[in-house]
Design an enzyme around this catalytic site. Structure first.
Site, PDB file in Angstrom:
ATOM      1  N   MET A  27      -6.341   0.804   2.494  1.00 56.31           N
ATOM      2  CA  MET A  27      -6.401   1.797   1.912  1.00 56.31           C
ATOM      3  C   MET A  27      -5.152   0.506   0.551  1.00 56.31           C
ATOM      4  O   MET A  27      -4.875   1.026  -0.142  1.00 56.31           O
ATOM      5  CB  MET A  27      -4.640   2.510   2.476  1.00 56.31           C
ATOM      6  CG  MET A  27      -5.691   3.802   2.860  1.00 56.31           C
ATOM      7  SD  MET A  27      -4.953   4.747   3.413  1.00 56.31           S
ATOM      8  CE  MET A  27      -3.330   4.193   3.539  1.00 56.31           C
ATOM      9  N   HIS A  34      -4.773  -7.802   7.098  1.00 52.06           N
ATOM     10  CA  HIS A  34      -6.201  -7.432   6.724  1.00 52.06           C
ATOM     11  C   HIS A  34      -7.494  -8.208   6.595  1.00 52.06           C
ATOM     12  O   HIS A  34      -8.336  -7.851   7.121  1.00 52.06           O
ATOM     13  CB  HIS A  34      -5.646  -6.420   5.232  1.00 52.06           C
ATOM     14  CG  HIS A  34      -5.186  -5.379   5.122  1.00 52.06           C
ATOM     15  ND1 HIS A  34      -4.229  -4.885   4.270  1.00 52.06           N
ATOM     16  CD2 HIS A  34      -5.576  -4.084   5.220  1.00 52.06           C
ATOM     17  CE1 HIS A  34      -3.592  -3.584   4.440  1.00 52.06           C
ATOM     18  NE2 HIS A  34      -4.466  -3.427   5.028  1.00 52.06           N
ATOM     19  N   LYS A 148      -2.516  -2.967  15.427  1.00 46.78           N
ATOM     20  CA  LYS A 148      -0.806  -2.170  15.038  1.00 46.78           C
ATOM     21  C   LYS A 148      -0.804  -1.066  14.846  1.00 46.78           C
ATOM     22  O   LYS A 148      -0.201  -0.266  15.595  1.00 46.78           O
ATOM     23  CB  LYS A 148      -0.686  -2.501  13.229  1.00 46.78           C
ATOM     24  CG  LYS A 148       0.532  -2.885  13.184  1.00 46.78           C
ATOM     25  CD  LYS A 148       2.006  -2.005  12.515  1.00 46.78           C
ATOM     26  CE  LYS A 148       1.062  -1.675  11.146  1.00 46.78           C
ATOM     27  NZ  LYS A 148       1.887  -0.113  10.866  1.00 46.78           N
ATOM     28  N   SER A 184       1.945  -4.895   7.386  1.00 49.15           N
ATOM     29  CA  SER A 184       1.889  -3.363   6.860  1.00 49.15           C
ATOM     30  C   SER A 184       2.104  -3.428   4.869  1.00 49.15           C
ATOM     31  O   SER A 184       3.361  -3.750   5.270  1.00 49.15           O
ATOM     32  CB  SER A 184       2.963  -2.631   7.702  1.00 49.15           C
ATOM     33  OG  SER A 184       2.640  -1.322   7.460  1.00 49.15           O
ATOM     34  N   ARG A 186       3.391  -0.754   4.030  1.00 49.64           N
ATOM     35  CA  ARG A 186       4.890  -0.256   4.058  1.00 49.64           C
ATOM     36  C   ARG A 186       5.913  -1.242   4.427  1.00 49.64           C
ATOM     37  O   ARG A 186       7.054  -0.774   3.556  1.00 49.64           O
ATOM     38  CB  ARG A 186       4.300   0.976   4.897  1.00 49.64           C
ATOM     39  CG  ARG A 186       3.939   1.931   4.756  1.00 49.64           C
ATOM     40  CD  ARG A 186       3.625   3.601   5.580  1.00 49.64           C
ATOM     41  NE  ARG A 186       2.829   3.879   4.871  1.00 49.64           N
ATOM     42  CZ  ARG A 186       2.199   4.541   5.409  1.00 49.64           C
ATOM     43  NH1 ARG A 186       1.767   4.199   6.097  1.00 49.64           N
ATOM     44  NH2 ARG A 186       1.616   5.709   5.150  1.00 49.64           N
TER      45      ARG A 186
HETATM   46  O1  PAF Z   1      -5.454   2.177   8.331  1.00 46.62           O
HETATM   47  C1  PAF Z   1      -5.452   2.229   7.098  1.00 46.62           C
HETATM   48  O2  PAF Z   1      -5.251   1.743   6.446  1.00 46.62           O
HETATM   49  C2  PAF Z   1      -6.344   3.930   7.200  1.00 46.62           C
HETATM   50  O3  PAF Z   1      -5.976   4.724   7.533  1.00 46.62           O
HETATM   51  C3  PAF Z   1      -8.081   3.084   6.677  1.00 46.62           C
HETATM   52  C4  PAF Z   1      -8.097   3.451   8.329  1.00 46.62           C
HETATM   53  C5  PAF Z   1      -7.913   2.610   6.307  1.00 46.62           C
HETATM   54  C6  PAF Z   1      -8.585   5.239   6.234  1.00 46.62           C
HETATM   55  O4  PAF Z   1      -7.922   4.961   5.472  1.00 46.62           O
END
Ligand code: PAF
Length: 280
Positions: A27, A34, A148, A184, A186
């Site tokens: 997202m 990531h 996670k 995260s 967040r």
């Molecule tokens: O983990 C995330 O970032 C989201 O839940 C995902 C898997 C990209 C789906 O929107």
């Protein structure tokens, strides 16, 4: 590193992918967690696609959709350093041509109603629906998700298997800050003093691992003591088997926690091996 190609439509995406395709759904608001997923699949695929789509259907009204960090330009640079070939950044209309209340949705089933599902009842329906759409659009051979979000990873694996989607779903290790806090997007919400407190969630799980030889109850007691010592009351703190079923003494298990630090809800989990007795 060459800049990744940015595809906004299914047609642009199709033209940009070939050979073995690996997908890293995100997202946005990318961090080292990531990037480690991108780096994990880079040697496994001819084309690495990262999707950046802030999916509205996995947020309930009043959750943090509006506040969620949007950092597209920085995300593109990070994807370049991780060797991503294509960024798929669709609009809401591309992902939801029938509208956000469209008629077909993926039901996560009973495993989607426990733990996170109990606290965020719309989330997994939205996650599985958007991931199914991404699988249909990108047609990946492999897709990778961070451990996670362990329940999310488990449900996506099940969806891919049970709906015969033909995608191999991989899990990537949780990447942690120096003090153990799981990375995260967040974490950006945490104020300074909350950020220090947030590390106690990982410390609680470490205490659980250390006590697990004494069984499930011992692991839970040790982890809970760390949280309580920092004034944190978890939404849940559980030990399950690796598939989120009942844990068995002497076997591999998973300890999962969700807790609020200030107004930020944080998740974490670790693998644990329970002692043979099941109790202390
Ligand atoms: O983990 C995330 O970032 C989201 O839940 C995902 C898997 C990209 C789906 O929107």
């Amino acid at each position: 590193m060459p800049e990744p190609l940015i595809a906004r439509t299914p047609e642009e995406l199709r033209a940009a992918t070939s050979g073995t395709v690996a997908l890293v759904p995100t997202m946005g608001a990318l961090h080292a967690g990531h990037l480690s997923l991108m780096e994990h699949v880079r040697p496994l695929a001819d084309t690495v696609v990262t999707s950046i789509f802030l999916n509205p259907t996995q947020f309930a009204p009043g959750e943090d959709f509006d506040e969620y960090p949007r950092t597209f330009d920085a995300d593109v640079q990070k994807c370049a350093t991780a060797g991503v070939d294509v960024i798929f950044a669709p609009t809401v209309d591309v992902m939801y041509p029938a509208g956000l209340d469209g008629t077909v949705r993926v039901d996560p089933g009973p495993l989607g109603r426990i733990l996170e599902g109990e606290h965020r009842p719309v989330m997994f329906r939205g996650v599985l629906t958007v991931v199914a759409k991404l699988f249909g659009l990108v047609r990946p051979d492999i897709a990778i998700f961070g451990e996670k979000d362990y329940q999310q990873l488990t449900l996506i694996r099940l969806m891919a298997e049970e709906l015969c989607l033909g995608v191999e779903v991989l899990g990537g290790d949780t990447v942690r800050e120096e003090d153990g806090l799981a990375m995260s997007s967040r974490n950006a919400y945490l104020a300074r003093e909350e950020r220090a407190l947030a590390a106690s969630i990982a410390a609680a799980l470490r205490a659980g691992i250390d006590a697990a030889a004494g069984g499930e109850a011992a692991a839970l007691d040790a982890a809970r003591a760390v949280l309580t010592g920092h004034g944190i009351e978890p939404d849940y703190l559980v030990v399950t088997d690796p598939d989120l079923g009942e844990a068995r003494p002497g076997e591999a298990a998973r300890m999962l926690v969700a807790a609020r630090v200030g107004s930020t809800r944080l998740l974490d989990n670790v693998a644990v091996r329970l002692g043979g007795s099941g109790t202390v």
